[in-house]
Design an enzyme around this catalytic site. Structure first.
Site, PDB file in Angstrom:
ATOM      1  N   ASP A 111      -6.249  -6.502  11.408  1.00  0.00           N
ATOM      2  CA  ASP A 111      -7.595  -5.904  11.505  1.00  0.00           C
ATOM      3  C   ASP A 111      -8.736  -6.919  11.672  1.00  0.00           C
ATOM      4  O   ASP A 111      -9.745  -6.613  12.309  1.00  0.00           O
ATOM      5  CB  ASP A 111      -7.871  -4.936  10.340  1.00  0.00           C
ATOM      6  CG  ASP A 111      -7.611  -5.553   8.981  1.00  0.00           C
ATOM      7  OD1 ASP A 111      -7.184  -6.717   8.915  1.00  0.00           O
ATOM      8  OD2 ASP A 111      -7.843  -4.858   7.970  1.00  0.00           O
ATOM      9  N   LYS A 139       0.803  -1.231   0.000  1.00  0.00           N
ATOM     10  CA  LYS A 139       0.000   0.000   0.000  1.00  0.00           C
ATOM     11  C   LYS A 139       0.838   1.285   0.000  1.00  0.00           C
ATOM     12  O   LYS A 139       0.513   2.260   0.662  1.00  0.00           O
ATOM     13  CB  LYS A 139      -0.954   0.000   1.208  1.00  0.00           C
ATOM     14  CG  LYS A 139      -1.940  -1.166   1.186  1.00  0.00           C
ATOM     15  CD  LYS A 139      -2.905  -1.135   2.356  1.00  0.00           C
ATOM     16  CE  LYS A 139      -2.396  -1.968   3.515  1.00  0.00           C
ATOM     17  NZ  LYS A 139      -3.427  -2.233   4.545  1.00  0.00           N
TER      18      LYS A 139
HETATM   19 MG    MG Z   1     -10.252  -1.458   7.202  1.00  0.00          MG
END
Ligand code: MG
Ligand code: ADP
Length: 474
Positions: A217, A182
């Site tokens: 996450d 990213k």
């Molecule tokens: Mg997210």
């Protein structure tokens, strides 16, 4: 003879006004290729169950089944204040999370943009910046006072760290960065322990914070949903990518030999985006193969590429171009915009599927204003809507397969379970959740009613703080 399709497609189908026989037969052909019968779904569920077993046994398997070292399940009665740090994309987020018991949570937060310079410069510079932001947050927003008689170590805030990059974790507060993604490239951070780098920066800046837990996450989503609903078994992300985590019995994690802990359960980060990269059971079409070949990681994340927000629009675009090239759509005209890779966003599909107007006005806007198609007929727009439906329906049905597999693996078909889900695709895509439920009903019959699926926002904040709390609970 119309193709035999699984019930849900037939139920959703509306006639396409004024379509020619060749248009109808092209659409039927595509619908058939994307159809997932309950028999095919069951085959995928079985294969996923086997892959889960393999991943629990050995490391380096296709479905990685990564131990998170988060043990214990929140009861919802925990009380206390913890910090959370979320690093994984455009923004850096720092939160103070006050757990008040009975599932009640209060959150304060600050966000900072991570500049290009920070993303690509030396790692120390990035971690010093993070430490400064935490310091600023403590002085501006945190009101908790330590008692004078507390030991020096107790006078530090405990923080959970959500770090959404590939990490090889070896303990709850230790994890080596495998590879930046990213847009992050700090050259001297790969193969180093990210908790150690952050803790050193906090020391340099004399910020009274201990990094107690490092989480992914999905793990955060599972934890935060468990605090509100102790029946929770699974946490899922349907956002840019897709992945899931669940509570596993520690003895079943065979590759974790010599690990001893008083707890019975540990959260496993499944990393299911890579499922069936061998292409044994997934019903890939030419449109999927084209997307994969043209992607920046060909042959990887095959399952994710059929499901997540980053890719659904691109699959749809591939189908639309195929129809245009056969003169079956937009009178054979594309546009510079539509010809560009990834220009058809998954968000457009949401808008189109939500468009119930007689003339499909919102669909017209997407096609003619955002994508600059010179002109569209109602038939064109109905075809585009049908294509979106076909692609998104398959994504939802595939999503039901991993869910069903975990529930089966954990022996929870009869007893039921709760599932917390985060991510924009799940939150905003019309019918996504309903389509998953229909597929679960086909697989499990009335036992599907015992699966409670709900939105679990902010796993990366609340979940990280909970992970930090669980380390102090023992
Ligand atoms: Mg997210
Ligand atoms: P992330 O996964 O990066 O943490 P999100 O959960 O917000 O972030 O997911 C972003 C993805 O969701 C994008 O790839 C985008 O395609 C998709 N998305 C954003 N808005 C919508 C929407 N309204 N409908 C469907 N998909 C959406």
């Amino acid at each position: 003879m119309p193709p035999i399709l699984s019930s849900i497609i037939r139920d959703e189908i509306k006639p396409i006004d004024g379509a020619s026989d060749s248009q109808l037969s092209a659409i039927d052909g595509i619908a058939k290729e994307f159809d997932l019968t309950v028999e095919k779904l069951s085959e995928i569920v079985n294969h996923f169950c086997n892959e889960m077993d393999k991943g629990l046994e050995k490391s380096g398997m296709t479905v990685a089944m990564i131990p998170s070292f988060v043990t214990g399940i929140p009861t919802g009665n925990e009380v206390g204040t913890f910090l959370a740090l979320d690093l994984g994309g455009t923004n850096l987020r720092i939160c103070e999370i006050a757990f008040e018991g009975k599932g009640v949570i209060n959150v304060k937060q600050q966000k900072h943009k991570v500049t290009e310079n920070l993303k690509t410069g030396p790692a120390n510079q990035l971690f010093d910046f993070i430490a400064d932001c935490i310091d600023k947050f403590l002085s501006e927003l945190v009101t908790v006072q330590f008692e004078n008689d507390q030991s020096e170590n107790d006078k530090k805030f405990k923080m959970g760290f959500t770090f959404s990059f590939p990490v090889e974790q070896t303990a709850i507060n230790k994890g080596t960065l495998i590879k930046w993604t990213k847009g992050f490239t700090c050259p001297d951070a790969e193969n180093k322990d990210v908790v150690f780098m952050l803790q050193e920066a906090l020391k340099r800046k004399e910020v009274p914070v201990v990094v107690a837990a490092l989480v992914n996450d999905t793990v955060g989503t599972l934890l935060s949903h468990s605090y509100k609903d102790p029946d929770t078994l699974i946490g899922i992300i349907y956002g840019t990518g897709t992945n899931g985590a669940y509570f596993e019995d520690i003895p079943k994690i065979k590759k974790l030999n010599k690990y001893s802990n008083d707890s019975e359960k540990m959260i496993i980060n499944i990393e299911w985006g890579a499922f069936d990269s061998e292409k044994k059971v997934l019903p890939l079409t030419m449109f999927d193969n084209k997307l994969d070949r043209e992607s920046n990681n060909p042959h990887y994340q095959i399952f994710e590429k059929m499901i997540s927000g980053m890719y659904l629009g691109e699959i749809t675009r591939n189908i639309l171009l195929h129809l245009i090239d056969r003169m079956l759509l937009f009178d054979g005209y594309s546009s510079k915009e539509l010809n560009r890779h990834y220009s058809f966003e998954t968000e457009y599909m949401s808008t189109i599927e939500a468009d119930e107007s007689h003339a499909l006005d919102d669909t017209k806007k997407v096609l003619e204003e955002l994508l600059n198609i010179p002109s569209t007929t109602l038939t064109d727009r109905q075809i585009v809507k049908r294509v979106c439906q076909i692609v998104a329906l398959r994504a939802a049905r595939l999503s039901s397969a991993t869910l069903a597999a975990i529930i089966t693996h954990c022996g929870r078909v009869e007893s039921g379970s709760s599932v917390g889900i985060d991510g924009s695709l799940f939150e905003f895509y019309p019918h996504f959740s309903a389509r998953i439920k229909t597929a679960l009903q086909e697989l499990f019959g009335t036992n599907a009613d015992k699966i409670k699926i709900s939105l679990a926002r902010d796993g990366s904040g609340v979940g990280a703080a909970l992970a930090a709390m669980l380390t102090t609970k023992k």
